[in-house]
Design an enzyme around this catalytic site. Structure first.
Site, PDB file in Angstrom:
ATOM      1  N   LYS A  69      -1.557 -63.843  42.794  1.00 53.81           N
ATOM      2  CA  LYS A  69      -1.716 -64.878  41.776  1.00 53.81           C
ATOM      3  C   LYS A  69      -2.008 -64.243  40.407  1.00 53.81           C
ATOM      4  O   LYS A  69      -2.337 -63.054  40.326  1.00 53.81           O
ATOM      5  CB  LYS A  69      -2.848 -65.824  42.199  1.00 53.81           C
ATOM      6  CG  LYS A  69      -2.556 -66.600  43.505  1.00 53.81           C
ATOM      7  CD  LYS A  69      -3.745 -67.502  43.848  1.00 53.81           C
ATOM      8  CE  LYS A  69      -3.508 -68.336  45.093  1.00 53.81           C
ATOM      9  NZ  LYS A  69      -4.675 -69.212  45.401  1.00 53.81           N
TER      10      LYS A  69
ATOM     11  N   PHE B  28      -9.190 -81.346  41.693  1.00 50.21           N
ATOM     12  CA  PHE B  28      -8.969 -80.086  40.979  1.00 50.21           C
ATOM     13  C   PHE B  28      -7.481 -79.750  40.825  1.00 50.21           C
ATOM     14  O   PHE B  28      -7.128 -78.636  40.427  1.00 50.21           O
ATOM     15  CB  PHE B  28      -9.699 -78.927  41.679  1.00 50.21           C
ATOM     16  CG  PHE B  28      -9.360 -78.755  43.143  1.00 50.21           C
ATOM     17  CD1 PHE B  28      -8.231 -78.055  43.540  1.00 50.21           C
ATOM     18  CD2 PHE B  28     -10.178 -79.298  44.122  1.00 50.21           C
ATOM     19  CE1 PHE B  28      -7.910 -77.887  44.881  1.00 50.21           C
ATOM     20  CE2 PHE B  28      -9.865 -79.133  45.483  1.00 50.21           C
ATOM     21  CZ  PHE B  28      -8.734 -78.428  45.850  1.00 50.21           C
TER      22      PHE B  28
ATOM     23  N   THR C  67     -10.556 -69.363  52.056  1.00 53.61           N
ATOM     24  CA  THR C  67     -10.125 -69.954  50.783  1.00 53.61           C
ATOM     25  C   THR C  67     -11.192 -69.799  49.701  1.00 53.61           C
ATOM     26  O   THR C  67     -10.899 -69.409  48.571  1.00 53.61           O
ATOM     27  CB  THR C  67      -9.810 -71.458  50.991  1.00 53.61           C
ATOM     28  OG1 THR C  67      -8.887 -71.584  52.073  1.00 53.61           O
ATOM     29  CG2 THR C  67      -9.244 -72.074  49.736  1.00 53.61           C
TER      30      THR C  67
ATOM     31  N   ARG D 201      -9.764 -61.685  49.414  1.00 55.40           N
ATOM     32  CA  ARG D 201     -10.443 -62.722  48.625  1.00 55.40           C
ATOM     33  C   ARG D 201     -11.942 -62.451  48.506  1.00 55.40           C
ATOM     34  O   ARG D 201     -12.543 -62.693  47.461  1.00 55.40           O
ATOM     35  CB  ARG D 201     -10.184 -64.094  49.250  1.00 55.40           C
ATOM     36  CG  ARG D 201      -8.753 -64.577  49.029  1.00 55.40           C
ATOM     37  CD  ARG D 201      -8.443 -65.780  49.872  1.00 55.40           C
ATOM     38  NE  ARG D 201      -7.240 -66.475  49.432  1.00 55.40           N
ATOM     39  CZ  ARG D 201      -6.753 -67.559  50.021  1.00 55.40           C
ATOM     40  NH1 ARG D 201      -7.359 -68.065  51.094  1.00 55.40           N
ATOM     41  NH2 ARG D 201      -5.662 -68.140  49.559  1.00 55.40           N
TER      42      ARG D 201
ATOM     43  N   HIS E 228      -2.197 -65.767  47.601  1.00 54.99           N
ATOM     44  CA  HIS E 228      -1.784 -66.898  48.433  1.00 54.99           C
ATOM     45  C   HIS E 228      -1.098 -66.333  49.665  1.00 54.99           C
ATOM     46  O   HIS E 228      -0.348 -65.359  49.571  1.00 54.99           O
ATOM     47  CB  HIS E 228      -0.792 -67.798  47.690  1.00 54.99           C
ATOM     48  CG  HIS E 228      -0.098 -68.755  48.613  1.00 54.99           C
ATOM     49  ND1 HIS E 228      -0.661 -69.946  48.998  1.00 54.99           N
ATOM     50  CD2 HIS E 228       1.083 -68.661  49.293  1.00 54.99           C
ATOM     51  CE1 HIS E 228       0.157 -70.555  49.857  1.00 54.99           C
ATOM     52  NE2 HIS E 228       1.214 -69.788  50.051  1.00 54.99           N
TER      53      HIS E 228
END
Ligand code: IDP
Ligand code: MG
Length: 175
Positions: A12, A60, A101, A112, A129
């Site tokens: 990302k 969001f 997540t 992450r 992702h």
């Protein structure tokens, strides 16, 4: 049960801006999966909406669209690196190394957990992702890639007057 799968990976905009491309690819190489597609993409609103269509109703959603389009706080960084990994249980292998997540809940040894953060606007900027299941992987790969951009086909293609197009397999997915 093991089966050959393909999965979509996106580095990302925050991952690219933080110069994490090498770190992320190195971590993913632990899977021993093959990369069968790779490119840089400038994400527009249409692609952002289609990619996150399952989250349209979330409060969001607008911020999430901005995030994947590279409207990061203070700077526009409109690019994403899109990759397709292929191999046995590719989807779960990549999800496991990506982590949860929410980057604060992700194991710190995952991508992450190591590199993500939650912005002041509450968006999980989690640098990567990864497709969550086979139907999602198929939809996403067909959304982000053209058949000829994948060096090793898993999904059938059909010839049309204007070229070659993906055939659909799962749930007649609309891309
Ligand atoms: P995933 O990326 O782990 O598959 P999804 O539920 O598909 O998780 O959400 C897509 C992306 O939307 C996440 O990676 C994250 O950037 C963002 N997101 C998901 N849930 C939240 C939330 O509750 N707050 C803020 N951002 C979120
Ligand atoms: Mg998801």
């Amino acid at each position: 049960m093991s089966q050959i799968e393909q999965t979509l990976v996106l580095i990302k905009p925050d991952g690219l801006k933080k110069s994490l491309t090498g770190n992320i690819l190195t971590k993913l190489s632990e899977t021993k999966l093959r990369i069968v597609g790779a490119k840089m993409v400038c994400v527009n609103e249409d692609l952002a909406k289609k990619h996150y269509q399952h989250l349209t109703d979330k409060p969001f959603f607008d911020e999430l669209k901005n995030y994947i389009m590279g409207n990061l706080q203070g700077e526009k960084y409109q690019r994403v690196m899109a990759l397709v990994y292929r191999g046995e249980n590719a989807i779960n292998k990549v999800r496991e190394l990506s982590g949860a997540t929410n980057p604060e809940e992700a194991d710190p040894t995952t991508i992450r957990g190591a590199y993500g953060r939650i912005t002041t606007k509450g968006i999980y900027e989690n640098v990567i992702h990864a497709s969550a299941n086979p139907a999602e992987a198929e939809r996403e790969i067909k959304l982000w890639f053209k058949p000829k951009e994948i060096v090793d086909d898993l999904y059938p293609v059909v010839k049309t007057d204007t070229g070659v197009k993906w055939e659909t397999l799962y749930n007649k997915v609309k891309i």
